[in-house]
Design a protein around this motif. Structure first.
Motif, PDB file in Angstrom:
ATOM      1  N   ALA A 186      45.175   1.226   6.870  1.00  0.00           N
ATOM      2  CA  ALA A 186      45.461   1.349   5.586  1.00  0.00           C
ATOM      3  C   ALA A 186      43.703   2.194   5.029  1.00  0.00           C
ATOM      4  O   ALA A 186      43.645   1.494   3.958  1.00  0.00           O
ATOM      5  N   GLY A 187      42.856   2.654   5.753  1.00  0.00           N
ATOM      6  CA  GLY A 187      41.466   3.131   5.082  1.00  0.00           C
ATOM      7  C   GLY A 187      40.978   2.051   4.833  1.00  0.00           C
ATOM      8  O   GLY A 187      40.076   2.360   4.108  1.00  0.00           O
ATOM      9  N   LYS A 188      41.058   0.587   5.245  1.00  0.00           N
ATOM     10  CA  LYS A 188      40.202   0.064   4.809  1.00  0.00           C
ATOM     11  C   LYS A 188      39.630  -0.644   6.035  1.00  0.00           C
ATOM     12  O   LYS A 188      40.554  -1.237   7.135  1.00  0.00           O
ATOM     13  N   VAL A 189      38.584  -1.116   7.011  1.00  0.00           N
ATOM     14  CA  VAL A 189      38.166  -2.471   7.796  1.00  0.00           C
ATOM     15  C   VAL A 189      38.542  -4.145   7.279  1.00  0.00           C
ATOM     16  O   VAL A 189      37.799  -4.447   6.508  1.00  0.00           O
ATOM     17  N   VAL A 190      39.149  -4.061   8.089  1.00  0.00           N
ATOM     18  CA  VAL A 190      39.681  -5.263   8.017  1.00  0.00           C
ATOM     19  C   VAL A 190      39.807  -6.393   9.089  1.00  0.00           C
ATOM     20  O   VAL A 190      39.021  -7.254   8.730  1.00  0.00           O
ATOM     21  N   ALA A 191      38.345  -6.029   9.903  1.00  0.00           N
ATOM     22  CA  ALA A 191      37.805  -6.899  10.747  1.00  0.00           C
ATOM     23  C   ALA A 191      36.585  -6.257  11.345  1.00  0.00           C
ATOM     24  O   ALA A 191      36.457  -4.605  11.380  1.00  0.00           O
ATOM     25  N   HIS A 192      35.516  -6.515  11.445  1.00  0.00           N
ATOM     26  CA  HIS A 192      33.888  -5.761  12.595  1.00  0.00           C
ATOM     27  C   HIS A 192      33.184  -7.272  13.160  1.00  0.00           C
ATOM     28  O   HIS A 192      32.985  -8.516  11.975  1.00  0.00           O
ATOM     29  N   GLY A 193      33.261  -6.551  14.035  1.00  0.00           N
ATOM     30  CA  GLY A 193      32.066  -7.482  15.228  1.00  0.00           C
ATOM     31  C   GLY A 193      32.636  -7.524  16.387  1.00  0.00           C
ATOM     32  O   GLY A 193      33.065  -6.784  16.900  1.00  0.00           O
ATOM     33  N   ASP A 221      39.166   3.514   2.123  1.00  0.00           N
ATOM     34  CA  ASP A 221      39.099   3.320   1.123  1.00  0.00           C
ATOM     35  C   ASP A 221      38.315   2.006   0.850  1.00  0.00           C
ATOM     36  O   ASP A 221      38.353   1.119   1.200  1.00  0.00           O
ATOM     37  N   GLY A 222      37.088   3.229   1.008  1.00  0.00           N
ATOM     38  CA  GLY A 222      35.742   1.856   0.724  1.00  0.00           C
ATOM     39  C   GLY A 222      35.148   1.440   2.596  1.00  0.00           C
ATOM     40  O   GLY A 222      35.348  -0.184   2.037  1.00  0.00           O
ATOM     41  N   VAL A 223      35.628   2.286   2.910  1.00  0.00           N
ATOM     42  CA  VAL A 223      34.821   1.819   4.772  1.00  0.00           C
ATOM     43  C   VAL A 223      33.418   1.034   4.670  1.00  0.00           C
ATOM     44  O   VAL A 223      32.489   2.411   4.263  1.00  0.00           O
ATOM     45  N   ASP A 224      33.285   0.281   5.068  1.00  0.00           N
ATOM     46  CA  ASP A 224      32.031  -0.029   5.608  1.00  0.00           C
ATOM     47  C   ASP A 224      31.996  -0.613   6.591  1.00  0.00           C
ATOM     48  O   ASP A 224      32.465  -1.363   7.651  1.00  0.00           O
ATOM     49  N   LEU A 225      30.703   0.185   7.684  1.00  0.00           N
ATOM     50  CA  LEU A 225      30.039   0.108   8.957  1.00  0.00           C
ATOM     51  C   LEU A 225      29.117   0.453  10.178  1.00  0.00           C
ATOM     52  O   LEU A 225      28.712   0.920   8.992  1.00  0.00           O
ATOM     53  N   GLY A 285      34.488   0.375  19.667  1.00  0.00           N
ATOM     54  CA  GLY A 285      36.024   0.511  19.786  1.00  0.00           C
ATOM     55  C   GLY A 285      36.297   0.344  18.416  1.00  0.00           C
ATOM     56  O   GLY A 285      35.903  -0.715  17.660  1.00  0.00           O
ATOM     57  N   PHE A 286      36.563   1.659  17.799  1.00  0.00           N
ATOM     58  CA  PHE A 286      37.090   2.031  16.636  1.00  0.00           C
ATOM     59  C   PHE A 286      38.922   1.207  16.548  1.00  0.00           C
ATOM     60  O   PHE A 286      39.600   2.843  16.853  1.00  0.00           O
ATOM     61  N   LEU A 287      39.194   0.353  16.454  1.00  0.00           N
ATOM     62  CA  LEU A 287      40.851   0.472  16.593  1.00  0.00           C
ATOM     63  C   LEU A 287      41.304   0.276  15.050  1.00  0.00           C
ATOM     64  O   LEU A 287      41.159   0.566  14.035  1.00  0.00           O
ATOM     65  N   GLY A 288      43.084   0.992  15.727  1.00  0.00           N
ATOM     66  CA  GLY A 288      43.339   0.886  14.033  1.00  0.00           C
ATOM     67  C   GLY A 288      44.884   2.031  14.822  1.00  0.00           C
ATOM     68  O   GLY A 288      44.789   2.113  16.017  1.00  0.00           O
ATOM     69  N   PRO A 289      46.125   0.827  13.591  1.00  0.00           N
ATOM     70  CA  PRO A 289      47.634   2.208  13.887  1.00  0.00           C
ATOM     71  C   PRO A 289      47.162   3.671  14.457  1.00  0.00           C
ATOM     72  O   PRO A 289      46.243   3.660  12.976  1.00  0.00           O
ATOM     73  N   ASN A 290      48.146   3.965  14.084  1.00  0.00           N
ATOM     74  CA  ASN A 290      48.434   5.355  13.760  1.00  0.00           C
ATOM     75  C   ASN A 290      48.424   5.372  12.235  1.00  0.00           C
ATOM     76  O   ASN A 290      49.048   5.083  11.529  1.00  0.00           O
ATOM     77  N   GLY A 291      47.363   6.790  11.884  1.00  0.00           N
ATOM     78  CA  GLY A 291      47.290   6.776  10.540  1.00  0.00           C
ATOM     79  C   GLY A 291      46.194   5.769   9.779  1.00  0.00           C
ATOM     80  O   GLY A 291      46.562   5.779   8.280  1.00  0.00           O
ATOM     81  N   ALA A 292      45.622   4.919  10.464  1.00  0.00           N
ATOM     82  CA  ALA A 292      45.229   4.587   9.591  1.00  0.00           C
ATOM     83  C   ALA A 292      43.464   5.025   8.925  1.00  0.00           C
ATOM     84  O   ALA A 292      42.781   4.293   7.995  1.00  0.00           O
ATOM     85  N   GLY A 293      43.162   5.963   9.677  1.00  0.00           N
ATOM     86  CA  GLY A 293      42.369   6.975   8.855  1.00  0.00           C
ATOM     87  C   GLY A 293      41.138   6.341  10.163  1.00  0.00           C
ATOM     88  O   GLY A 293      39.862   7.136   9.513  1.00  0.00           O
ATOM     89  N   LYS A 294      41.239   6.383  11.433  1.00  0.00           N
ATOM     90  CA  LYS A 294      40.320   6.770  12.457  1.00  0.00           C
ATOM     91  C   LYS A 294      39.774   8.386  12.698  1.00  0.00           C
ATOM     92  O   LYS A 294      38.528   8.148  12.613  1.00  0.00           O
ATOM     93  N   THR A 295      40.812   9.126  12.751  1.00  0.00           N
ATOM     94  CA  THR A 295      40.261  10.709  12.701  1.00  0.00           C
ATOM     95  C   THR A 295      39.467  10.628  11.330  1.00  0.00           C
ATOM     96  O   THR A 295      38.418  11.340  11.640  1.00  0.00           O
ATOM     97  N   THR A 296      40.138  10.562   9.855  1.00  0.00           N
ATOM     98  CA  THR A 296      39.240  10.940   8.855  1.00  0.00           C
ATOM     99  C   THR A 296      37.534  10.252   8.899  1.00  0.00           C
ATOM    100  O   THR A 296      37.123  11.163   8.971  1.00  0.00           O
ATOM    101  N   THR A 297      37.942   9.142   9.525  1.00  0.00           N
ATOM    102  CA  THR A 297      36.143   8.491   9.452  1.00  0.00           C
ATOM    103  C   THR A 297      35.187   9.291  10.724  1.00  0.00           C
ATOM    104  O   THR A 297      34.266  10.080  10.331  1.00  0.00           O
ATOM    105  N   LEU A 298      35.613  10.242  11.509  1.00  0.00           N
ATOM    106  CA  LEU A 298      35.464  10.582  12.611  1.00  0.00           C
ATOM    107  C   LEU A 298      34.904  12.070  12.261  1.00  0.00           C
ATOM    108  O   LEU A 298      33.798  12.101  12.569  1.00  0.00           O
TER     109      LEU A 298
END
Lengths: 255, 309
Positions: free
Chosen positions: B208-215, B21-25, B34-47
Motif C-alpha cells: 500500500a505504498g509503504k516499505v514495510v520491511a527492508h533488509g 506514501d513516504g517510501v525510504d529505500l 528484490g522489490f517485493l509486494g502484492p499487485n497494486g502496492a506501488g512497485k511499478t510507480t516506484t520504478l
C-alpha cells in the motif's frame, strides 16, 4: 553516432520497412500517374456518356491543357493527400507510447525533445521526397499527355502544398503528444483544416498567414500569381513553434 | 558500501490515490535486490520514478549518486531498464533491436558488434532471425533483459521480469539475472516470492505504498517470520492438533497431508515446554518434534497478509 542519430536512423528505416512506405507514397503516386490522364480524357469521357450534342459539351467544358493536369495534382494533394497525412500522422507519437517502445527508448540517453525533433525531421524529409517524386511524375505524365508542360506553375504549386503539409505534420506531432488516440488527433487535425479553409474567406489572413496556403496550390497550378512570401514564412515559423511546443509538452508528461 | 539507489520520503499521488506514501529505500551497489509486494502496492510507480518516466509528488530519489529529478542523459547512460511489458519494434530482428539500443547509447563499431553477440548468446537468440513480431513472450522478455544490458549498466532495474512467463521462461530470465551477480546492481520488482528467494540477497517489501520491511532475506526471516514447530505422533494427530490449538503460544495449527502437525508459535520456549506435556498427557508416542524452516512467504504473509480477505 549518438542517441539522436540512432533514433533518426530507426525512424527512417521504419518508413522503409513498414506500411508507411505504402500509404502516402502509394496515394501520391496514384494521383501523379492518373492525374494527367484524367485531365486529358475527362471531357471525352463526358462526351461519350452525356446525352448532349458535342458542340454543347465543348461550350461547357473547354479543351483541357497542361494546367488542368497541374490543377488535378494540386486538388488531389490539397484534399485527399492532406487528409491522408493527417490520419497517418495522428499517431506519430502516441503509437509509440501505446506500444511501449517510447519507454524503452526514453529510458536510454535520448531526451524527449530529441525524440520529437527526430520524428519531425525524418518525416519532413520523407514528405519532401515523396512530394518531389510525385510532382516529377505529374510533370512527366503531363508532358507525355499534353505535349507541353512548362514547369514553373507546377513547381510553385507543389512547393506551396509541401510547406502546408509540413505545417500539418508539425501540428499532428503536437496533437499526437497531447492526445493519446490517433483517431482523436486526426479528428482535431481535420477540424483545423476546415477552420483554415473558412478563414480563407478573409483576404488579409490569406495574404499574410498560413491560411493562404490552403488555396495557394490550386491558384498557382492554374497559372495565376500568388504572393507566397508571407504565407510561407509564417507557416515555417509556426511549424517550428508547433514542434517546439510538442517537445515541451512531451518533456512535461509522465509516461 | 555505496548506495546505487537512495530513496528518501518518496510520495506519489494520483488524484485522490496515494500510490507511494513516504517510501525510504537504500539499494547497495553490487546487490541483487528484490522489490517485493502484492499487485497494486506501488512497485511499478516506484520504478517509473526511478527511471524518470514519472515525477515524484515529493521526496528525493538518487541513482548512482545523482538526483533523478532532472533524469538527465548522464544518469540514463549508466542504467538499464526493462519495463513490465516491454514494447519492441516488431519489424526488427533481435540483432537489429540490440544494435539500435546500443546506438542509443552511442556504441559503434567492434564494441557494439561484440556486445550484441554476447547478449544474443546470453538471451539464447543468436540463431533466431525472425522478426520480433513473431517472438513468444519468453523470447521477448529475454530480449528485454538483453537490451537493458547493452550499455553494461552499473544499475539494472527490471519491473516484474518473470511474471507471465512459463516455468522454463522464468528460469531462463532468473539465470540471466543471477549471472550478473558481482558485476551489476540488480533491482527488480516482483510478486513471486520464490524468484526472490532464489537469487536475491536483499529485499524490501512494499505494501500500500509503504516499505514495510527492508533488509537481507535471512534477517527478515529471523525478524518477522513466525517460528514454526513440526510435530509428528504415531496416532492421535487430530486430537493433538485440536489440543495444541488451544495453547496460548500457538498462533496457527495445520495438519499436513502426511499426518504431521505444523504449528506457528508466538513463544518458542513455551512451545518447547508445553508440547511434550500435551503429548504425554494423552500417552501419545512422539515420533518427531523439530523447528520448522521459515520461508519468505511466511514473512510476506505476516507483513502484508493481515486485513486481506
Amino acid at each position: 553516432m549518438n542517441g539522436f542519430t540512432a533514433f533518426v536512423r530507426k525512424e527512417a528505416t521504419e518508413i522503409l520497412r513498414t506500411w508507411r512506405i505504402l500509404v502516402l507514397p502509394g496515394i501520391l503516386l496514384f494521383f501523379a500517374i492518373t492525374g494527367p490522364v484524367m485531365a486529358r480524357f475527362t471531357p471525352e469521357i463526358l462526351k461519350a456518356v452525356a446525352d448532349m450534342p458535342a458542340a454543347a459539351i465543348k461550350a461547357l467544358i473547354p479543351d483541357p491543357t497542361y494546367l488542368d493536369s497541374y490543377g488535378q495534382w494540386a486538388k488531389n494533394l490539397s484534399q485527399i493527400g492532406l487528409f491522408a497525412l493527417i490520419i497517418v500522422y495522428g499517431g506519430i507519437v502516441s503509437s509509440e507510447r501505446k506500444s511501449g517502445t517510447a519507454v524503452l527508448v526514453l529510458t536510454k540517453p535520448v531526451s524527449r525533445s530529441a525524440f520529437i525533433a527526430a520524428k519531425a525531421l525524418v518525416h519532413a524529409a520523407f514528405l519532401t521526397v515523396i512530394v518531389t517524386a510525385g510532382t516529377l511524375v505529374t510533370w512527366g505524365g503531363t508532358a507525355l499527355t499534353f505535349g507541353s508542360a512548362p514547369v514553373a506553375p507546377l513547381l510553385d504549386s507543389a512547393f506551396s502544398w509541401l510547406v502546408f503539409a509540413l505545417l500539418f505534420l508539425s501540428l499532428m506531432t503536437l496533437l499526437s503528444v497531447a492526445l493519446p488516440s490517433q483517431a482523436g488527433a486526426a479528428g482535431v487535425g481535420i477540424g483545423v483544416y476546415a477552420l483554415l479553409a473558412i478563414a480563407g474567406l478573409s483576404k488579409t489572413l490569406t495574404l499574410y498567414t498560413p491560411v493562404g496556403l490552403s488555396s495557394a496550390p490550386s491558384v498557382l497550378a492554374s497559372g495565376k500569381h500568388f504572393a507566397l512570401l508571407w504565407p510561407v514564412l509564417s507557416s515555417v515559423a509556426l511549424s517550428v513553434a508547433l514542434v517546439a511546443a510538442a517537445a515541451w509538452l512531451f518533456s512535461r508528461q509522465e509516461l | 558500501m555505496k548506495a546505487a539507489i537512495q530513496i528518501t520520503g518518496l510520495t506519489k499521488v494520483f488524484g485522490s490515490k496515494r500510490a507511494l506514501d513516504g517510501v525510504d529505500l537504500i539499494v547497495e551497489e553490487g546487490s541483487i535486490f528484490g522489490f517485493l509486494g502484492p499487485n497494486g502496492a506501488g512497485k511499478t510507480t516506484t520504478l517509473r520514478v526511478l527511471t524518470g518516466l514519472a515525477r515524484p509528488t515529493s521526496g528525493r530519489v538518487r541513482i548512482l549518486g545523482r538526483d533523478v529529478a532532472g533524469a538527465d542523459d548522464e544518469v540514463r547512460q549508466r542504467i538499464g531498464f526493462l519495463p513490465d511489458v516491454p514494447g519492441f519494434y516488431d519489424w526488427m530482428t533481435a540483432r537489429e533491436f540490440l544494435r539500435f539500443a546500443g546506438g542509443l547509447f552511442g556504441l559503434t563499431g567492434s564494441l557494439l558488434d561484440e556486445r550484441v553477440a554476447v547478449l544474443l548468446d546470453l538471451a539464447g537468440l543468436t540463431d533466431v532471425s525472425t522478426r520480433i513480431g513473431g517472438f513468444s513472450r519468453g523470447m521477448k522478455q529475454r530480449l528485454g533483459v538483453a537490451q537493458a544490458l547493452v550499455n553494461a549498466p552499473k544499475l539494472l532495474m527490471l519491473d516484474e521480469p518473470t511474471s507471465a512467463l512459463d516455468p522454463i521462461g522464468r528460469k531462463d530470465v532468473l539465470d540471466m539475472l543471477a549471472s550478473l551477480r558481482g558485476r551489476t546492481t540488480v533491482f527488480f520488482s516482483t510478486h513471486i516470492l520464490s524468484d526472490v528467494e532464489r537469487i536475491c540477497d536483499t529485499v524490501a517489501i512494499l505494501d500500500a505504498g509503504k516499505v514495510v520491511a527492508h533488509g537481507p532475506i535471512d534477517d527478515l526471516k529471523a525478524r518477522y517470520g513466525a517460528q514454526k514447530v513440526i510435530v509428528e505422533v504415531d496416532e492421535g494427530a487430530e486430537w493433538l492438533a485440536g489440543e495444541v490449538g488451544r495453547a496460548p503460544w500457538a498462533s496457527t495449527v495445520t495438519l499436513t497431508e502426511d499426518g504431521a502437525i505444523e504449528i506457528a508459535v508466538s513463544d518458542a520456549r513455551a512451545a518447547r515446554c508445553g508440547l511434550p506435556a500435551i503429548v504425554a498427557s494423552r500417552g501419545l508416542a512422539l515420533r518427531r518434534m523439530e523447528a520448522g524452516e521459515v520461508d519468505l512467504e511466511d514473512v510476506f504473509v505476516e507483513l502484508v497478509g493481515g486485513g486481506r480477505s
